[in-house]
Design an enzyme around this catalytic site. Structure first.
Site: not given
Length: 154
Positions: A64-67
């Site tokens: 769950l990459p997030h930014a």
């Protein structure tokens, strides 16, 4: 909030293979540029910056990459199914083949966390992940993700 609130059909892709986490982030950024008009370079840098704090591989082949990004006004998502799993430094050391990236406005606050929790809960369902892995067609993947949310909401 439902998956359909943050995920557009054109933001769902199947990728043959990514040679590294950075290359996967570049693929995600290209989809984000196409689907949401996000600057690809800024998107990659933001994902890498977040990942430097700790891996976003949550286990069972899911990441769950997030930014947070300037220039967007709502949380948006990108879903990617990898045909060849990638070592992602996940907590369970399993390679990742499902990635759901989230991008939120810098000042999103609780909305970002709600979206992250929603996606995490959704992809924790092993039966759903099995269906996703068995259907390497973007349209079908989108339907599975959004129909599942409708059932949960009922």
């Amino acid at each position: 909030m439902q998956i359909s609130n943050i995920l557009k059909q054109e933001a769902v892709r199947v990728i043959g293979a990514a040679s590294s986490k950075k290359r996967l982030f570049q693929e995600i950024a290209e989809v984000a540029n196409f689907a949401h008009r996000l600057d690809a370079q800024t998107t990659v840098e933001a994902l890498l910056d977040r990942e430097s704090l700790g891996p976003t591989g949550v286990g069972h082949g899911v990441a769950l990459p997030h930014a947070r990004l300037n220039g967007i006004d709502q949380v948006v998502g990108i879903f990617v199914l990898l045909e060849k799993p990638l070592d992602f430094g996940a907590v369970d050391r399993q390679p990742v083949d499902i990635a759901f990236a989230l991008f939120a406005p810098v000042d999103a606050g609780a909305e970002h966390l709600k979206a992250l929790a929603l996606v995490s809960r959704t992809l924790r369902e092993q039966s759903l992940c099995t269906k996703l892995r068995a259907n390497p067609d973007p349209t079908t993947l989108y339907t599975i993700l959004t129909e599942n949310q409708s059932v949960q909401a009922a």
